[in-house]
Design an enzyme around this catalytic site. Structure first.
Site, mmCIF file in Angstrom:
data_model
loop_
_atom_site.group_PDB
_atom_site.id
_atom_site.type_symbol
_atom_site.label_atom_id
_atom_site.label_comp_id
_atom_site.label_asym_id
_atom_site.label_seq_id
_atom_site.Cartn_x
_atom_site.Cartn_y
_atom_site.Cartn_z
ATOM 1 C CE LYS A 1 24.914 17.283 -11.197
ATOM 2 N NZ LYS A 1 24.036 18.300 -11.786
ATOM 3 C CB THR A 2 23.987 19.061 -4.575
ATOM 4 O OG1 THR A 2 24.960 19.303 -5.597
ATOM 5 C CG2 THR A 2 24.624 19.330 -3.227
ATOM 6 C CG ASP B 1 28.052 17.520 -5.262
ATOM 7 O OD1 ASP B 1 27.632 17.191 -6.397
ATOM 8 O OD2 ASP B 1 27.582 18.485 -4.625
ATOM 9 C CD GLU B 2 29.922 20.365 -8.688
ATOM 10 O OE1 GLU B 2 30.104 20.140 -9.901
ATOM 11 O OE2 GLU B 2 29.162 21.241 -8.267
ATOM 12 C CD GLN C 1 27.086 21.830 -13.983
ATOM 13 O OE1 GLN C 1 27.374 22.702 -13.185
ATOM 14 N NE2 GLN C 1 26.110 20.979 -13.774
ATOM 15 N NE ARG D 1 26.031 27.247 -11.951
ATOM 16 C CZ ARG D 1 25.672 26.017 -11.588
ATOM 17 N NH1 ARG D 1 25.481 25.729 -10.332
ATOM 18 N NH2 ARG D 1 25.502 25.059 -12.481
HETATM 19 N N1 LIG Z 1 12.707 17.050 -6.231
HETATM 20 C C1 LIG Z 1 12.877 18.350 -6.012
HETATM 21 N N2 LIG Z 1 11.828 19.132 -5.680
HETATM 22 C C2 LIG Z 1 11.986 20.449 -5.477
HETATM 23 N N3 LIG Z 1 13.155 21.102 -5.579
HETATM 24 C C3 LIG Z 1 14.247 20.390 -5.897
HETATM 25 C C4 LIG Z 1 14.172 18.975 -6.129
HETATM 26 N N4 LIG Z 1 15.412 18.556 -6.430
HETATM 27 C C5 LIG Z 1 16.224 19.633 -6.375
HETATM 28 N N5 LIG Z 1 15.542 20.738 -6.056
HETATM 29 C C6 LIG Z 1 16.081 22.104 -5.925
HETATM 30 O O1 LIG Z 1 16.641 22.478 -7.169
HETATM 31 C C7 LIG Z 1 17.817 23.260 -6.999
HETATM 32 C C8 LIG Z 1 18.988 22.604 -7.684
HETATM 33 O O2 LIG Z 1 19.340 21.413 -7.002
HETATM 34 P P1 LIG Z 1 20.850 20.972 -6.799
HETATM 35 O O3 LIG Z 1 21.668 22.103 -6.402
HETATM 36 O O4 LIG Z 1 20.848 19.741 -5.963
HETATM 37 O O5 LIG Z 1 21.160 20.598 -8.326
HETATM 38 P P2 LIG Z 1 22.509 20.049 -8.921
HETATM 39 O O6 LIG Z 1 22.134 19.016 -9.901
HETATM 40 O O7 LIG Z 1 23.414 19.647 -7.833
HETATM 41 O O8 LIG Z 1 23.044 21.346 -9.694
HETATM 42 P P3 LIG Z 1 24.560 21.677 -10.170
HETATM 43 O O9 LIG Z 1 24.800 20.793 -11.353
HETATM 44 O O10 LIG Z 1 24.531 23.104 -10.552
HETATM 45 O O11 LIG Z 1 25.457 21.348 -9.028
HETATM 46 C C9 LIG Z 1 18.001 23.390 -5.501
HETATM 47 O O12 LIG Z 1 17.430 24.601 -5.078
HETATM 48 C C10 LIG Z 1 17.234 22.205 -4.958
HETATM 49 O O13 LIG Z 1 16.794 22.435 -3.640
HETATM 50 MG MG LIG Z 2 25.307 20.336 -7.299
#
Ligand SMILES: Nc1ncnc2c1ncn2[C@@H]1O[C@H](COP(=O)(O)OP(=O)(O)OP(=O)(O)O)[C@@H](O)[C@H]1O
Ligand SMILES: [Mg+2]
Length: 689
Positions: free
Chosen positions: A36-37, A220-221, A254, A624
């Site tokens: 997402k981030t 975000d969040e 979350q 995490r």
């Molecule tokens: N399409 C992709 N290909 C490879 N790696 C990815 C891809 N999308 C995300 N990632 C990697 O996966 C990990 C998690 O991504 P991110 O932190 O954006 O998730 P999130 O959904 O924001 O998580 P959270 O809910 O914990 O905030 C990061 O290391 C990110 O670089």
């Molecule tokens: Mg995130």
């Protein structure tokens, strides 16, 4: 299932769709680690590189300052001209609020050098108003006021709504509190968002100006926004004849800030308020190995679902999850420190690959000791922040006073640290007359008539102090990007010399303590100078002393400084949100701690709601971890000197670990005595990938 092939930007198909979607508001609703981030950073790059947005027209809201800094750095790497990144507003809601307030202060009857009170300042104010020393009571009043502010309830409404006498008392204090802050020309953290909301509601022109200024908003969040924050988002993106342009990302599983007024309802409200909201779901997790993800899914499966989601990962099964039952908390800390050390050795990992996560700050102390014994470097977040240390607050009080001479709490702290021959009796007289004259303490020092109240001997050191602050102020206001050359560093250095703070520390503390404290102040002033120059590589905006002061006030809220040495991260679960670590130790997973015991007399539905929130916290903790997860709990634990019996948390059972996930027997535990043998045994094992 989403495809893992990359249609572009290194994203999967639904991520790509979220980035490219420009027809209106967009919500990405997805589980932990699903990127997402990453969607937010990529989308910002897309807006700039492909959609013709100017960086200064984009604002991204993150949950912590640290997340904001990281995001800005990531965006810089994605841009053809990395320097453009510093013109994007990437900040927390609170920092955005400061930015708006600083420019619009006059519209709100504030001077543009208003002070930002931290929760300690607010605590003292409430203490004075409530005429009590009952800490619990003061905290309850603070919480009530915060919920009112975040719910956009003003004092008069609060007084009307009050049912019990306690509520009525809190509401009356709320009214005096608001008046006191106004007299100090100060705002608290909640005001940073509430006041912009009120301003945008009441002043179309100002709102219009900001809408033209910030044309695309990313959040975000999103699941942890409160009513007030949601209102701000809404006010910023909606207008007559205007297409709302924003992307929010979040995960209802979350949501862990209900206790601070955040409401998951905002996820539903978004769909009601923006009927053409495009909702995109992501299901591939890129963070964790399958075992970790399965445990996380199993735990959260016990909560009622708001939205259907299922996460999968391509990372393979991964290491078994280890659950460790410890005899007591001493042993837990010792074992975790030794195991971490051995694990790191075996994996040839860095200290910074590890995080130790816990429910409450009080759990950290015993671990700090154990880590020190094992010579494991660590950094804390979400605990007592660096900015909460007395020596740092002393220095900050000077900065606050330079920025805003009406800031009475800063005045009292600065004038008494170091002591400048101004006694308590003098300050009390000054306080009384300032109250009668309706002015600040600083102003009272020079007001006609003060000579009748204080003797020359009392007045002299007061005036000398105020003149000193005025001189610094005159220099500080010349500081800044467009200033006349005198920079924040020079003013700071002179100030530190003048107040002779080092000397003061050695006077008041033993040498070792004084040395540590002095080192902290040096770290702080160096860090401040660095920030004034636009950060490490000059990637951020240059800041003058006033802006630095306001920035510092915000830093103290949730987190520490933003440097990342090679050290184990110790963090509360709340502060770990959004972050990831190769190896995680989740400690103290017991009934009463996680889930937290809360109020046993609470009505059933709030108990149920609380357990659900605790479960989400567990889910945040598990997710995490990227490659390995250790979970520990104690059979006994010291509480207020007594050893009390503890039970394993229901959440461990809910992880539904299989045979592969080991629960080591006590004889397998590493002790200082069998440590060498254990390490040798570890080294002989084939190394995991
Ligand atoms: N399409 C992709 N290909 C490879 N790696 C990815 C891809 N999308 C995300 N990632 C990697 O996966 C990990 C998690 O991504 P991110 O932190 O954006 O998730 P999130 O959904 O924001 O998580 P959270 O809910 O914990 O905030 C990061 O290391 C990110 O670089
Ligand atoms: Mg995130």
């Amino acid at each position: 299932m989403s495809s893992s092939s990359s249609p572009g930007f290194g994203l999967n198909a639904p991520q790509y769709a979220a980035v490219k979607y420009m027809d209106g508001p967009c919500l990405v609703l997805a589980g932990a680690g699903s990127g997402k981030t990453r969607v937010i950073t990529q989308k910002i790059a897309h807006l700039i590189e492909d959609c013709g947005y100017e960086p200064r027209h984009i604002a991204a809201l993150t949950f912590t300052n640290k997340a904001a800094t990281e995001m800005q750095e990531r965006i810089a790497k994605l841009l053809k001209e990395p320097k453009q990144a510093k013109h994007i507003t990437v900040s927390t809601f609170h920092s955005l609020g400061v930015k708006i307030l600083r420019q619009e202060a006059r519209e709100l009857g504030l001077k543009d050098r208003f002070s930002i009170m931290d929760s300690d300042d607010c605590f003292s104010i409430v203490q004075d108003l409530a005429i009590t020393t009952d800490k619990q009571l003061i905290r309850r009043i603070q919480t009530a006021m915060s919920l009112w502010k975040n719910g956009l309830v003003d004092p008069e409404q609060a007084i009307k709504q009050a049912v019990t006498e306690d509520e009525a008392q809190a509401a009356r204090i709320y009214r005096s509190y608001v008046a006191t802050l106004a007299a100090y020309q100060a705002v608290d953290f909640d005001d940073l968002i509430r006041l912009p909301v009120e301003l945008f509601r009441s002043n179309e022109a100002v709102r219009d100006k900001w809408q033209r200024r910030l044309r695309y908003l990313l959040v975000d969040e999103y699941q942890d926004t409160n009513t007030c924050q949601y209102e701000l988002v809404k006010l910023m993106v909606t207008g007559i004849g205007k297409k709302p342009m924003f992307t929010a990302v979040g995960d209802d599983d979350q949501a862990i800030y209900a206790w601070r007024g955040a409401t998951i309802e905002n996820l539903k409200t978004l769909q009601v308020d923006f009927p053409d909201l495009k909702v995109i779901k992501l299901e591939q997790n890129y963070r964790s190995s399958t075992r970790i993800l399965q445990a996380a899914n199993a735990v959260i499966g016990n909560n009622p679902k708001l939205f259907e989601k299922s996460l999968w990962s391509e990372h393979g099964l991964g290491d078994p999850i280890k659950v460790m039952a410890m005899a007591d908390d001493e042993q837990e800390a010792e074992q975790v420190a030794i195991m971490l050390s051995a694990h790191r050795f075996e994996r040839r990992a860095k200290f910074s690959d590890y995080a130790i996560l816990y429910r409450g700050n009080h759990q950290a102390r015993i671990f700090e000791k154990a880590l020190r014994r094992e010579r494991i470097p660590y950094v804390m977040s979400g605990g007592q922040s660096f900015f909460d240390k007395a020596e740092i607050k002393d220095i900050i009080s000077y900065l606050r006073l330079i920025a805003n001479s009406d800031d009475d709490p800063a005045f009292i702290r600065a004038i008494t640290t170091p002591r400048r021959g101004v006694g308590q009796a003098t300050l009390e007289v000054l306080g009384t007359v300032a109250g009668q004259w309706q002015c600040s303490l600083f102003e009272a020092v020079f007001k006609g008539g003060i000579e009748a109240k204080l003797t020359d001997r009392q007045l002299y050191p007061l005036r000398e102090f105020c003149n000193f602050i005025n001189q610094l102020e005159a220099r500080a206001s010349r500081v800044g990007p467009a200033g006349s050359g005198e920079n924040a560093a020079a003013v700071l250095d002179d100030m530190m010399k003048e107040i002779n703070y080092e000397h003061y520390l050695y006077d008041c503390f033993d040498d070792r303590q004084a040395q540590g404290k002095w080192q902290n102040t040096l770290d702080f002033t160096n860090w401040l100078k660095d920030k004034g120059n636009g950060g490490k590589d000059g990637a951020g905006e240059e800041k003058n002393l006033l802006e630095l002061t306001q920035m510092v006030a915000l830093m103290s809220m949730l987190e520490g400084r933003d440097e990342e040495p090679d050290a184990v991260r110790m963090s509360t679960l709340h502060a770990s949100k959004g972050l990831e670590y190769p190896h995680v130790f989740l400690i103290g997973v017991e009934e009463g701690i996680l889930p937290h015991k809360g109020d046993p007399d609470a009505p059933i539905e709030t108990i149920a709601a609380r357990i659900e929130e605790e479960r989400r916290l567990m889910y945040v903790g598990i997710t995490r971890a990227q490659r390995s997860l250790h979970v520990s709990w104690c059979k006994k634990r010291k509480r207020a000197g007594d050893s009390v019996h503890c039970d394993m948390s229901r959440f461990i059972k809910e992880m539904r670990l299989d045979e592969g996930d080991a629960v080591p027997k006590e004889e397998e535990q590493i002790t200082p005595q069998n440590r060498l043998a254990s390490l040798k045994a570890l080294l002989q094992k084939p190394r995991a990938a």
